[in-house]
Structure formats: C-alpha cells, structure tokens
Design a protein around this motif. Sequence first.
Motif, PDB file in Angstrom:
ATOM      1  N   GLN A   1       0.828  -1.185   0.000  1.00 56.05           N
ATOM      2  CA  GLN A   1       0.000   0.000   0.000  1.00 56.05           C
ATOM      3  C   GLN A   1       0.870   1.245   0.000  1.00 56.05           C
ATOM      4  N   GLN A   2       0.276   2.404  -0.326  1.00 55.55           N
ATOM      5  CA  GLN A   2       1.013   3.647  -0.342  1.00 55.55           C
ATOM      6  C   GLN A   2       1.580   3.944   1.037  1.00 55.55           C
ATOM      7  N   ALA A   3       2.843   4.339   1.074  1.00 56.54           N
ATOM      8  CA  ALA A   3       3.506   4.595   2.343  1.00 56.54           C
ATOM      9  C   ALA A   3       2.907   5.818   3.023  1.00 56.54           C
ATOM     10  N   VAL A   4       2.805   5.753   4.353  1.00 56.70           N
ATOM     11  CA  VAL A   4       2.330   6.874   5.155  1.00 56.70           C
ATOM     12  C   VAL A   4       3.293   7.048   6.308  1.00 56.70           C
ATOM     13  N   SER A   5       3.303   8.268   6.875  1.00 59.48           N
ATOM     14  CA  SER A   5       4.158   8.491   8.036  1.00 59.48           C
ATOM     15  C   SER A   5       3.544   7.825   9.248  1.00 59.48           C
ATOM     16  N   ALA A   6       4.364   7.658  10.285  1.00 59.72           N
ATOM     17  CA  ALA A   6       3.868   7.060  11.526  1.00 59.72           C
ATOM     18  C   ALA A   6       2.780   7.909  12.142  1.00 59.72           C
TER      19      ALA A   6
ATOM     20  N   ALA B   1       7.449   2.547  14.962  1.00 60.27           N
ATOM     21  CA  ALA B   1       7.454   3.403  13.773  1.00 60.27           C
ATOM     22  C   ALA B   1       7.587   4.860  14.199  1.00 60.27           C
ATOM     23  N   LEU B   2       6.859   5.241  15.231  1.00 63.94           N
ATOM     24  CA  LEU B   2       6.967   6.598  15.757  1.00 63.94           C
ATOM     25  C   LEU B   2       8.345   6.831  16.367  1.00 63.94           C
ATOM     26  N   ALA B   3       8.884   5.800  17.031  1.00 66.44           N
ATOM     27  CA  ALA B   3      10.225   5.916  17.597  1.00 66.44           C
ATOM     28  C   ALA B   3      11.256   6.203  16.508  1.00 66.44           C
TER      29      ALA B   3
END
Length: 302
Positions: free
Chosen positions: A2-7, A150-152
Amino acid sequence: MQQAVSAIEARGAGASAHENWPFAVEQATPAIGAFIGGIDLRAPLDEPTYLALRRALIRYKVLFFRDQDITPAAHVALARRFGKLEIHPVFAHHPDHPELVLFDKSDKKRGRENIYHSDVSWREVPSMGSILRCVECPSTGGDTIWANMALAYENLPGDVKARLDGLLAVHDMMPLFGAALPPEQRITLRAQNPAVTHPVVRTHPESGERILFVNEAFTTHFANYSEIAGFRFGFDLKLAEMDLLQYLFRQAAAPEYQVRLKWERNTIAFWDNRAAQHYAVQDYYPAVRRMMRATIIGDRPV
C-alpha cells in the motif's frame, strides 16, 4: 504494498474519523493502541470485519478487546484468520492446541518477560502479530506496555537516521532462552535456531512505514557496524557500536510512544509485532497470572 504513510498519519485521529468501522473504536493514547467494542470474537470473522480489523491493527499497532470468553479452539481459529501460526520451541503449549503458548505464573514461577522486545525476532521470518488472552490475572499489577516503533524511528534525529542506513543487526534467542537450559538441550536448541540478521530499520509490508527493529531481549550486536562506520581503532569502534545499540534500545522506553493495559479476565490484546515492542510488567509476584498466546507468522524484514 500500500502507499507509504508516516507514523503520525498512520495513527492519526483525523484519519479514524473518516473510517467507517464495523465496530466501535476508542483510541487509547495519541501514539498507540485502541479499544475495540461491539464485536464477538467467538464467532468467525466475516470478510469486511476481518479487513477492518487488519486496517485497525496497522493504524493503532495494538488492539484491545474486553469480555471475550473464547475457547482455546476459537482463539486458534481467530489467529489463523490472519495467517499461519507458529509453534514456539521453548514455551509450554496447550495440550490440545500446540499453537497456543501458555504463560502460567505464580509463587512457583516468576515472570521473565519484563524486557522490551519484539516476539521471535530471532527467527529468519519473525511474527506478523500475536493474540494474547488473559485467563486469570491479579487484581492489581501484571500490566503490559506496548511501544510504537514506527513513531520511535520517525522521531530519531536526522544524523542518527543517517547512521542507521544500511545497518544490519544480529538477533539471537540463546542469551534469553538458552541460559535456563542444561548444556545438551542448549546445543540442540542452538542447532535448530541459529542467529539471524535483520535490517536495523525495516519497512512495514502493508503501510510502508519505516520501523526501528532492534530490541534488548534478542538483538545482540550489529552485523556490519565497522563497514558502515569506518575503522579508527579497536576499542573505540566497539564502544561506539555499543553506545548506538543501547541508545536505540532506550527508544522503546519513552512514555510518549507507549500504551499500558491493565488486564482483566478475558481481555484480548492483538498487536502488530512488526511495528510494536512490548514489556510485561513483573510487579505481581507471587500472585497468579495465566495467559494464552497465539502467534501469527509474518514476513522476512526488509
């Protein structure tokens, strides 16, 4: 993929408001976690509900379900809906369902899961996720913490991210699991489970998120630090490697990336093991804490 998204986008409350969930969703913290209601996990998941739960898992990293009095067979069936299941080589299994790991802690056996980790990262193909049910738990204590890795990664300084580009880490089950075994069993376990190498930063196969993928339970060292960092002199290189690895381990302990669950009987937690680490708080000894876990096989980290 799927299209990449930010955390941040992947966990955003705004995105949730536009999702037509077939169940109730209550976000637990800004960083990670959601309580799911209006669903009975004893029944087989229809296709729309299954797909929605998978989307919610990717977004929130860990899903919590209260009051789910499911049988061991239903537990296995639920997990199998999301993929093939593993059989753990060390932990005790349910007598009728080897896919179910049993955590049975009491005054006779203290818990040892109180370290931030990603389940079975020591496998060549680590798990996609785990589904853990509380069978019996103390009235207070025995919580579990999850951290959004992912946020880290997203919040790491730019110079640190640059140092991680192309870096590989070694994951090994033996330091944690082998220490408690007699020598002959340790030799057999090692032969069946060699150490493996994974990227320090992996890409989530469904969301495209970049994820910090080292953990203090199973990651022992970097595989190619000297090639990436360049050589000065021996002890300097090793100390720099150890400092960086310890720095990365500490990211999971930041409260800003975490959610903490107080268990109740028949609570279920389902987490994305590719994107989250967890820590079982060992503050309840000698009380009884019994859990069952099914683990879903994932994909090779890239």
